[in-house]
Design an enzyme around this catalytic site. Sequence first.
Site, PDB file in Angstrom:
ATOM      1  N   GLY A  46       0.846  -1.186   0.000  1.00  0.00           N
ATOM      2  CA  GLY A  46       0.000   0.000   0.000  1.00  0.00           C
ATOM      3  C   GLY A  46       0.882   1.237   0.000  1.00  0.00           C
ATOM      4  N   GLN A  51       3.278   9.994   0.804  1.00  0.00           N
ATOM      5  CA  GLN A  51       4.517   9.223   0.961  1.00  0.00           C
ATOM      6  C   GLN A  51       5.476   9.417  -0.218  1.00  0.00           C
ATOM      7  OE1 GLN A  51       2.306   5.389   2.097  1.00  0.00           O
ATOM      8  NE2 GLN A  51       4.222   5.245   3.233  1.00  0.00           N
ATOM      9  N   CYS A  94       5.118   0.427   7.697  1.00  0.00           N
ATOM     10  CA  CYS A  94       4.878   1.576   6.826  1.00  0.00           C
ATOM     11  C   CYS A  94       6.159   1.836   6.046  1.00  0.00           C
ATOM     12  CB  CYS A  94       4.491   2.796   7.658  1.00  0.00           C
ATOM     13  SG  CYS A  94       4.151   4.250   6.656  1.00  0.00           S
ATOM     14  N   LEU A  95       6.032   2.004   4.742  1.00  0.00           N
ATOM     15  CA  LEU A  95       7.228   2.226   3.911  1.00  0.00           C
ATOM     16  C   LEU A  95       7.963   3.501   4.319  1.00  0.00           C
ATOM     17  CD1 LEU A  95       5.838   1.239   0.388  1.00  0.00           C
ATOM     18  CD2 LEU A  95       7.309  -0.122   1.904  1.00  0.00           C
ATOM     19  N   HIS A 136      -5.073   2.137   7.044  1.00  0.00           N
ATOM     20  CA  HIS A 136      -3.720   2.698   7.206  1.00  0.00           C
ATOM     21  C   HIS A 136      -3.450   3.769   6.130  1.00  0.00           C
ATOM     22  CE1 HIS A 136       0.793   2.029   7.905  1.00  0.00           C
ATOM     23  NE2 HIS A 136       0.754   2.745   6.803  1.00  0.00           N
ATOM     24  N   GLU A 137      -3.782   3.435   4.876  1.00  0.00           N
ATOM     25  CA  GLU A 137      -3.499   4.379   3.782  1.00  0.00           C
ATOM     26  C   GLU A 137      -4.425   5.593   3.862  1.00  0.00           C
ATOM     27  OE1 GLU A 137      -0.804   3.809   2.493  1.00  0.00           O
ATOM     28  OE2 GLU A 137      -0.625   1.658   2.904  1.00  0.00           O
ATOM     29  N   HIS A 140      -3.083   8.121   6.187  1.00  0.00           N
ATOM     30  CA  HIS A 140      -1.987   8.934   5.648  1.00  0.00           C
ATOM     31  C   HIS A 140      -2.500  10.240   5.034  1.00  0.00           C
ATOM     32  CE1 HIS A 140       1.848   6.844   5.939  1.00  0.00           C
ATOM     33  NE2 HIS A 140       1.323   5.699   5.537  1.00  0.00           N
TER      34      HIS A 140
HETATM   35 NI    NI Z   1       2.140   3.821   5.729  1.00  0.00          NI
END
Ligand code: NI
Length: 153
Positions: A46, A51, A94-95, A136-137, A140
């Site tokens: 995701g 991000q 999380c990336l 989660h996304e 963001h």
């Molecule tokens: Ni994330």
Amino acid sequence: MTDLQLRFVPDPVLRAVCAPVTVFDAKLAAIAKDMLEVMYAAPGRGLAAPQVGITQRVFVMDATWKDGTPDPQVFVNAEMVECSEEIVVMAEGCLSIPDRTSRVARPAQVTLRWQDLDGAPQTGTFTGFAAACVQHERDHLDGILCTDYPEAP
Ligand code: NI
């Protein structure tokens, strides 16, 4: 090759409240395509627009490609319309927060309303990993990170 680059904490763009998308054009489609490229390369399942430094309400997900079945999805202006009372705890990564997972309690099933790249309204109900991922996304887009939640037991 995309020019988009992953942003990491404490980059302030990760705390931005993103703006709704109002123009559904080739530029938006290109952003989504590039975001999927960054997500797959990371590798992740995701990715939300902030991000990669873009403060628009877009995120991408592919919940199944790591199991061998690619299913790229693009969500524009996504909103939660229904959440289950059942709560589950999952370890989330999380990336933008390397080498860290946090145990987050979230509704086990959510129904989402969003627009596709043509602006057409879509709805879908998600369970399991995908349910946690869309929440989660979606977080963001309001500058909320999974590490903001109290660690669940
Ligand atoms: Ni994330």
